[in-house]
Design an enzyme around this catalytic site. Structure first.
Site, PDB file in Angstrom:
ATOM      1  N   TYR A 141      62.991  39.225  24.299  1.00  0.00           N
ATOM      2  CA  TYR A 141      61.909  38.517  24.973  1.00  0.00           C
ATOM      3  C   TYR A 141      61.129  37.627  24.006  1.00  0.00           C
ATOM      4  O   TYR A 141      60.527  36.637  24.413  1.00  0.00           O
ATOM      5  CB  TYR A 141      60.918  39.519  25.593  1.00  0.00           C
ATOM      6  CG  TYR A 141      61.270  39.995  26.979  1.00  0.00           C
ATOM      7  CD1 TYR A 141      62.502  40.573  27.261  1.00  0.00           C
ATOM      8  CD2 TYR A 141      60.332  39.894  28.011  1.00  0.00           C
ATOM      9  CE1 TYR A 141      62.803  41.033  28.522  1.00  0.00           C
ATOM     10  CE2 TYR A 141      60.628  40.357  29.279  1.00  0.00           C
ATOM     11  CZ  TYR A 141      61.854  40.924  29.537  1.00  0.00           C
ATOM     12  OH  TYR A 141      62.142  41.386  30.794  1.00  0.00           O
ATOM     13  N   LYS A 186      72.568  50.151  23.121  1.00  0.00           N
ATOM     14  CA  LYS A 186      73.937  49.662  23.292  1.00  0.00           C
ATOM     15  C   LYS A 186      74.536  49.597  21.891  1.00  0.00           C
ATOM     16  O   LYS A 186      74.921  48.533  21.396  1.00  0.00           O
ATOM     17  CB  LYS A 186      73.906  48.287  23.999  1.00  0.00           C
ATOM     18  CG  LYS A 186      75.273  47.730  24.367  1.00  0.00           C
ATOM     19  CD  LYS A 186      75.955  48.464  25.515  1.00  0.00           C
ATOM     20  CE  LYS A 186      77.361  47.938  25.729  1.00  0.00           C
ATOM     21  NZ  LYS A 186      78.114  48.717  26.748  1.00  0.00           N
ATOM     22  N   ASP A 219      74.678  51.244  29.706  1.00  0.00           N
ATOM     23  CA  ASP A 219      75.498  51.167  30.925  1.00  0.00           C
ATOM     24  C   ASP A 219      75.672  52.557  31.535  1.00  0.00           C
ATOM     25  O   ASP A 219      75.545  52.739  32.756  1.00  0.00           O
ATOM     26  CB  ASP A 219      76.852  50.475  30.655  1.00  0.00           C
ATOM     27  CG  ASP A 219      77.572  50.979  29.412  1.00  0.00           C
ATOM     28  OD1 ASP A 219      76.994  51.786  28.659  1.00  0.00           O
ATOM     29  OD2 ASP A 219      78.733  50.558  29.197  1.00  0.00           O
ATOM     30  N   ASP A 243      63.195  46.780  31.138  1.00  0.00           N
ATOM     31  CA  ASP A 243      62.857  45.943  32.295  1.00  0.00           C
ATOM     32  C   ASP A 243      63.855  46.207  33.422  1.00  0.00           C
ATOM     33  O   ASP A 243      63.472  46.447  34.574  1.00  0.00           O
ATOM     34  CB  ASP A 243      62.890  44.467  31.895  1.00  0.00           C
ATOM     35  CG  ASP A 243      62.596  43.559  33.081  1.00  0.00           C
ATOM     36  OD1 ASP A 243      61.632  43.843  33.822  1.00  0.00           O
ATOM     37  OD2 ASP A 243      63.339  42.574  33.268  1.00  0.00           O
ATOM     38  N   ASP A 247      63.380  48.773  37.217  1.00  0.00           N
ATOM     39  CA  ASP A 247      63.554  48.312  38.608  1.00  0.00           C
ATOM     40  C   ASP A 247      64.555  49.222  39.318  1.00  0.00           C
ATOM     41  O   ASP A 247      64.361  49.615  40.468  1.00  0.00           O
ATOM     42  CB  ASP A 247      64.070  46.859  38.663  1.00  0.00           C
ATOM     43  CG  ASP A 247      62.942  45.831  38.781  1.00  0.00           C
ATOM     44  OD1 ASP A 247      61.863  46.071  38.206  1.00  0.00           O
ATOM     45  OD2 ASP A 247      63.150  44.781  39.435  1.00  0.00           O
TER      46      ASP A 247
HETATM   47  C1  IPM Z   1      57.993  43.259  34.365  1.00  0.00           C
HETATM   48  C2  IPM Z   1      58.335  41.844  34.768  1.00  0.00           C
HETATM   49  C3  IPM Z   1      58.110  40.904  33.587  1.00  0.00           C
HETATM   50  C4  IPM Z   1      59.017  41.361  32.461  1.00  0.00           C
HETATM   51  C5  IPM Z   1      58.301  39.409  33.896  1.00  0.00           C
HETATM   52  C6  IPM Z   1      57.398  38.950  35.008  1.00  0.00           C
HETATM   53  C7  IPM Z   1      58.115  38.563  32.678  1.00  0.00           C
HETATM   54  O1  IPM Z   1      59.628  41.777  35.262  1.00  0.00           O
HETATM   55  O2  IPM Z   1      56.837  43.497  33.940  1.00  0.00           O
HETATM   56  O3  IPM Z   1      58.856  44.129  34.480  1.00  0.00           O
HETATM   57  O4  IPM Z   1      60.210  41.010  32.450  1.00  0.00           O
HETATM   58  O5  IPM Z   1      58.544  42.076  31.578  1.00  0.00           O
HETATM   59 MG    MG Z   2      60.546  43.687  35.473  1.00  0.00          MG
END
Ligand code: IPM
Ligand code: MG
Length: 356
Positions: A141, A186, A219, A243, A247
């Site tokens: 990042y 990884k 993975d 990240d 999710d």
């Molecule tokens: C998160 C989001 C952010 C990230 C984006 C909006 C930059 O997806 O906080 O998980 O990737 O960190």
């Molecule tokens: Mg995110």
């Protein structure tokens, strides 16, 4: 107590979920006798529109001098053109970096009454209770980026110091929980991952002999997370893996809209935000789930203000509201009446008045 909180509503559903979170915070303040001084500041796409900068200096300054920062969400199609010069996300990354909040805690706990809201089988989900510790201010990042007509480069760097400090945060958390730490990397491909694994192993054995550490390739971790999620306690990983995996892990709880996060550094000041994005598809319709934000406020009370009882009260109120059947559309099952964002806020406030 008195505390100063910088509030960044941001874009899309950000301001909608923040409004409900703040009603809960106010209720906690008045029932426990605390004064929360809130400063609302422009941030993200809204700030690009207002002054061309997703993180204006005045916003940054207010965040750096506050006791805690509460953030809704940022971004949206309006600011996402492939050739855009400034992006809302740049403001968020810079804010995390400037605040020095390198450790992003993302707890994933199943509310048992929502077991049917997930797409995953109930018998796999029963009892899920894990926390991700995502490294937040390093890795790909923040590496150098280059672009020409025929190629693009994103550099991924980690230093020993960065891996040591995030391992310590995760191991300390594991000590307060089930003493089980899984480090995800990884290392069969990436040099940064080999460093990560080496440093995590060393820090664990030198400083946390009471914590069991295992390593898992990212993975495989993506697979085991939905195959046997109950086996995980604390998971530590680098920025981008964290990240993506969080999710995925949100589906264990039933909806992305439920999950909070706390981003912490070495001091007490933290940045608190739900893990979901600005959801442009539902923005302005009043149907977003404010629970991720409300639970982020509970984390703010606990980590930045050391108000444990207040944090627990708010968490219990959320559980009671859900147990009482409060459902926004993201967690409503067919046939269940879905509440608006405001009504979900009302349900938590109602539960708060009974708990607190
Ligand atoms: C998160 C989001 C952010 C990230 C984006 C909006 C930059 O997806 O906080 O998980 O990737 O960190
Ligand atoms: Mg995110």
């Amino acid at each position: 107590m008195k505390a100063r909180i910088a509030v960044l509503g941001g874009d899309g559903i950000g301001p909608e979920v923040i409004a409900e979170g703040l009603r809960c915070l106010e209720a906690i303040g008045s029932s426990f006798g605390h004064e929360f001084a809130l400063t609302h500041l422009p941030f993200g796409g809204a700030a690009i529109d207002a002054c061309g900068d997703p993180l204006p200096e005045s916003t940054l300054h207010a965040c750096l001098t506050a006791d805690a920062v509460l953030l809704g969400a940022i971004g949206g199609p309006k600011w996402s053109a492939p050739d855009a010069k400034v992006r809302p996300e740049q403001g968020l990354l810079r804010l995390r970096k400037e605040l020095g909040v390198y450790a992003n805690l993302r707890p994933v706990k199943l509310h048992s009454c929502l077991i049917g809201a997930s797409t995953i089988k109930p018998e796999v989900l029963e009892g899920v209770d894990l926390v991700f510790v995502r490294e937040l201010t390093g890795g790909i990042y923040f590496g150098e980026k280059k672009r020409d007509a025929l190629s693009a480069v994103d550099v991924c760097t980690y230093t020993v110091t960065e891996v040591e400090r995030i391992t310590r945060v995760a191991a300390r958390l594991a000590q307060q929980r089930r003493r089980k730490l899984t480090s995800i990397d990884k290392s069969n491909v990436l040099e940064t991952s080999r460093l990560w694994r080496e440093v995590a192993t060393r820090v664990r054995s030198a400083e946390f002999p009471d914590v069991a550490l295992d390593h898992m390739l990212v993975d495989a971790a993506a697979m085991h997370l939905i195959r046997r999620p109950r086996d995980f306690d604390v998971l530590v990983t680098e920025n981008m893996f964290g990240d993506i995996l969080t999710d995925e892990a949100s589906m264990l709880a039933g909806s992305l809209g439920l999950l909070p996060s706390a981003s912490l550094g070495d001091g007490k000041r933290g940045l608190y935000e739900p893990i979901h994005g600005s959801a442009p598809d539902i923005a302005g319709r009043g149907i977003a789930n404010p629970v991720g934000t409300i639970m982020s406020i509970a984390m703010l009370l606990r980590h930045s203000l050391e108000l444990t009882r207040e944090a627990e009260t708010l968490e219990v109120a959320v559980s009671r509201a859900l147990e009482g059947g409060a459902r926004t559309p993201d967690i409503a099952m067919s046939g269940e009446r879905a509440l608006t964002t405001r009504e979900m806020g009302d349900a938590v406030l109602g539960a708060l008045s009974r708990v607190g």
